[in-house]
Design a protein around this motif. Structure first.
Motif, short mmCIF file in Angstrom:
data_model
loop_
_atom_site.label_atom_id
_atom_site.label_comp_id
_atom_site.label_asym_id
_atom_site.label_seq_id
_atom_site.Cartn_x
_atom_site.Cartn_y
_atom_site.Cartn_z
N ALA A 23 -74.17 37.14 17.17
CA ALA A 23 -74.06 36.24 16.03
C ALA A 23 -74.79 36.87 14.84
O ALA A 23 -75.75 37.65 15.04
N PRO A 24 -74.37 36.58 13.62
CA PRO A 24 -74.96 37.25 12.45
C PRO A 24 -76.49 37.21 12.38
O PRO A 24 -77.12 38.23 12.10
N ASP A 25 -77.10 36.05 12.64
CA ASP A 25 -78.57 35.97 12.58
C ASP A 25 -79.22 36.88 13.61
O ASP A 25 -80.21 37.55 13.34
N GLU A 26 -78.67 36.87 14.83
CA GLU A 26 -79.21 37.71 15.90
C GLU A 26 -78.93 39.18 15.62
O GLU A 26 -79.76 40.06 15.86
N GLY A 27 -77.74 39.49 15.10
CA GLY A 27 -77.41 40.86 14.73
C GLY A 27 -78.37 41.41 13.69
O GLY A 27 -78.85 42.53 13.78
N ARG A 28 -78.66 40.59 12.68
CA ARG A 28 -79.60 41.00 11.63
C ARG A 28 -81.00 41.23 12.21
O ARG A 28 -81.66 42.19 11.89
N ARG A 29 -81.43 40.32 13.07
CA ARG A 29 -82.77 40.44 13.66
C ARG A 29 -82.89 41.73 14.46
O ARG A 29 -83.86 42.48 14.32
N LEU A 30 -81.87 42.03 15.27
CA LEU A 30 -81.93 43.25 16.08
C LEU A 30 -81.76 44.51 15.24
O LEU A 30 -82.39 45.53 15.51
N TYR A 31 -80.93 44.44 14.20
CA TYR A 31 -80.79 45.56 13.28
C TYR A 31 -82.13 45.84 12.59
O TYR A 31 -82.59 46.98 12.53
N ASP A 32 -82.76 44.79 12.07
CA ASP A 32 -84.06 44.95 11.41
C ASP A 32 -85.10 45.51 12.37
O ASP A 32 -85.91 46.36 11.99
N TYR A 33 -85.09 45.04 13.60
CA TYR A 33 -86.01 45.55 14.62
C TYR A 33 -85.75 47.04 14.87
O TYR A 33 -86.68 47.85 14.91
#
Length: 146
Positions: free
Chosen positions: A98-108
């Motif tokens: 999901a977009p929020d989780e994708g962003r979180r993992l990308y940022d990580y």
């Protein structure tokens, strides 16, 4: 996580007519978090790509990593790597996080890359990006960790 690694002599990402990230020689890393991925997969992917021996040594053999040769990393989010076209001609992206989780993992992933590698540039998550690259070789390697 899924990624597509390209050995480049140069690469840059443009958003809205402005360069937001660029490197000289190194790796363009297109990356996608899938549903169920966590920091574990991000760490495994980063460790693998930093040690991947796809740069030439003095004898001309692929025997050096991006760390060995001091190359840059240009990390670009690309959810379309999770495309599933088995059901027809229009891709489904249900495997992508999901977009929020994708962003979180990308940022990580980017933060971990910056903590372990001296030269890291990025695209812009969820933006309409134009990626310009000169693929060196060409060398393009799909890389997926679970």
């Amino acid at each position: 996580m899924i990624s597509m690694i390209q050995r480049v002599s140069q690469a840059r990402v443009v958003v809205g007519g402005e360069v937001v990230g660029e490197i000289g020689a190194g790796l363009l890393v297109l990356v996608c978090a899938e549903r169920g991925d966590s920091e574990v997969q991000a760490d495994k992917l980063l460790a693998k790509l930093l040690k991947l021996r796809i740069f030439s040594d003095d004898a001309g053999k692929m025997n050096r990593s991006v760390q060995d040769c001091g190359g840059g990393l240009l990390i670009v989010s690309q959810f379309t790597l999770a495309a599933d076209v088995s059901g027809g001609n229009r891709p489904s992206f249900t495997r992508a996080a999901a977009p929020d989780e994708g962003r979180r993992l990308y940022d990580y992933f980017v933060a971990q890359a910056r903590a372990t590698h001296p030269q890291v540039a990025t695209g812009q998550f969820a933006a309409d990006m134009q990626v310009h690259l000169v693929n060196d070789g060409p060398v393009t390697i799909p890389l997926q960790v679970s």
